[in-house]
Design a protein around this motif. Structure first.
Motif, mmCIF file in Angstrom:
data_model
loop_
_atom_site.group_PDB
_atom_site.id
_atom_site.type_symbol
_atom_site.label_atom_id
_atom_site.label_comp_id
_atom_site.label_asym_id
_atom_site.label_seq_id
_atom_site.Cartn_x
_atom_site.Cartn_y
_atom_site.Cartn_z
ATOM 1 N N UNK A 7 43.750 32.366 47.094
ATOM 2 C CA UNK A 7 44.408 33.274 47.114
ATOM 3 C C UNK A 7 44.302 34.260 45.767
ATOM 4 N N UNK A 8 44.474 35.557 46.113
ATOM 5 C CA UNK A 8 44.337 36.463 44.784
ATOM 6 C C UNK A 8 45.575 37.243 45.002
ATOM 7 N N UNK A 9 46.390 37.383 43.773
ATOM 8 C CA UNK A 9 47.687 38.061 43.723
ATOM 9 C C UNK A 9 47.076 39.096 42.487
ATOM 10 N N UNK A 10 47.636 40.308 42.598
ATOM 11 C CA UNK A 10 47.072 41.326 41.552
ATOM 12 C C UNK A 10 48.432 41.835 41.338
ATOM 13 N N UNK A 173 54.382 48.034 32.299
ATOM 14 C CA UNK A 173 54.005 46.753 33.181
ATOM 15 C C UNK A 173 52.522 46.459 32.756
ATOM 16 N N UNK A 174 52.194 45.090 32.487
ATOM 17 C CA UNK A 174 50.821 44.767 32.066
ATOM 18 C C UNK A 174 50.195 44.484 33.515
ATOM 19 N N UNK A 175 48.660 44.843 33.639
ATOM 20 C CA UNK A 175 48.040 44.386 35.000
ATOM 21 C C UNK A 175 47.632 43.023 34.670
ATOM 22 N N UNK A 179 44.476 34.369 40.418
ATOM 23 C CA UNK A 179 43.598 33.853 41.538
ATOM 24 C C UNK A 179 43.894 32.277 41.502
ATOM 25 N N UNK A 180 44.286 31.636 42.626
ATOM 26 C CA UNK A 180 44.594 30.221 42.817
ATOM 27 C C UNK A 180 43.815 29.790 44.175
ATOM 28 N N UNK A 181 43.504 28.528 43.830
ATOM 29 C CA UNK A 181 42.640 27.827 45.016
ATOM 30 C C UNK A 181 43.716 26.787 45.488
ATOM 31 N N UNK A 182 43.999 26.772 46.522
ATOM 32 C CA UNK A 182 45.069 25.697 47.259
ATOM 33 C C UNK A 182 44.471 25.114 48.379
#
Length: 188
Positions: A7-10, A173-175, A179-182
């Motif tokens: 899961x990738x969150x941006x 707001x910083x960018x 990225x998480x692997x679950x």
């Protein structure tokens, strides 16, 4: 079965801007103006006019003119007076020849013989036109010398104050990327 899940969150970056407009303050004081006008030089000159009065005809009409002119006027009447005398003699002769007239011709002629009527004109005709007046006006001489105006102007420098604008840029707001692997259970 256990599967891995990526899961990738941006999070997007946000830039903040704060602006302050520039300003200018201008003030222009009035300049110093000095105007001086000298009066013009004016010269007016007028010669007196000429007045001529001829009253010789008036004096001749009064019989008081110059002696030679008076004598010439009487002398110039002499031919006419002689012709009038001849005409009177002819008229008297014609009257005496009228023998059919019952009145006494010699008595009538004797009464008219001593009349004091003189046919000589010793004075001229009276008239308001006997005095001749002539006036000749002389032109006026005008000389005008204009003078220029003396204008002095001292300008004053304008007073200008400038306040610069400003832009502040900052990160609101910083960018970021997460990225998480679950693990992921498909059957669950």
């Amino acid at each position: 079965m256990n599967l891995l899940r990526l899961s990738i969150q941006q999070t997007l970056g946000q830039i903040g801007m704060q602006t302050q407009n520039a300003s200018a303050d201008m003030r222009s004081p009035r300049g110093q103006l000095s105007i001086e006008q000298h009066p013009a030089q004016m010269d007016f000159h007028s010669e007196p006019g000429e007045l001529r009065i001829d009253s010789s005809a008036a004096w001749a009409a009064l019989g008081s003119g110059p002696h030679m002119e008076w004598m010439n006027s009487i002398y110039s009447q002499a031919p006419g007076i002689a012709l009038q005398g001849i005409a009177r003699i002819v008229e008297n002769g014609n009257r005496m020849a009228q023998i059919h007239n019952p009145r006494n011709a010699f008595a009538e002629l004797a009464q008219n013989a001593f009349s004091n009527e003189s046919s000589v004109q010793y004075v001229g005709p009276a008239s308001n036109m006997n005095v001749k007046i002539q006036y000749e006006a002389k032109p006026a001489v005008t000389n005008i010398e204009a003078r220029k105006a003396d204008i002095q102007y001292t300008p004053m420098k304008p007073e200008i104050r400038y306040n610069p604008g400003r832009v502040d840029i900052y990160m609101r707001q910083m960018n970021s990327i997460d990225i998480q692997v679950t693990t992921y259970d498909w059957y669950k």
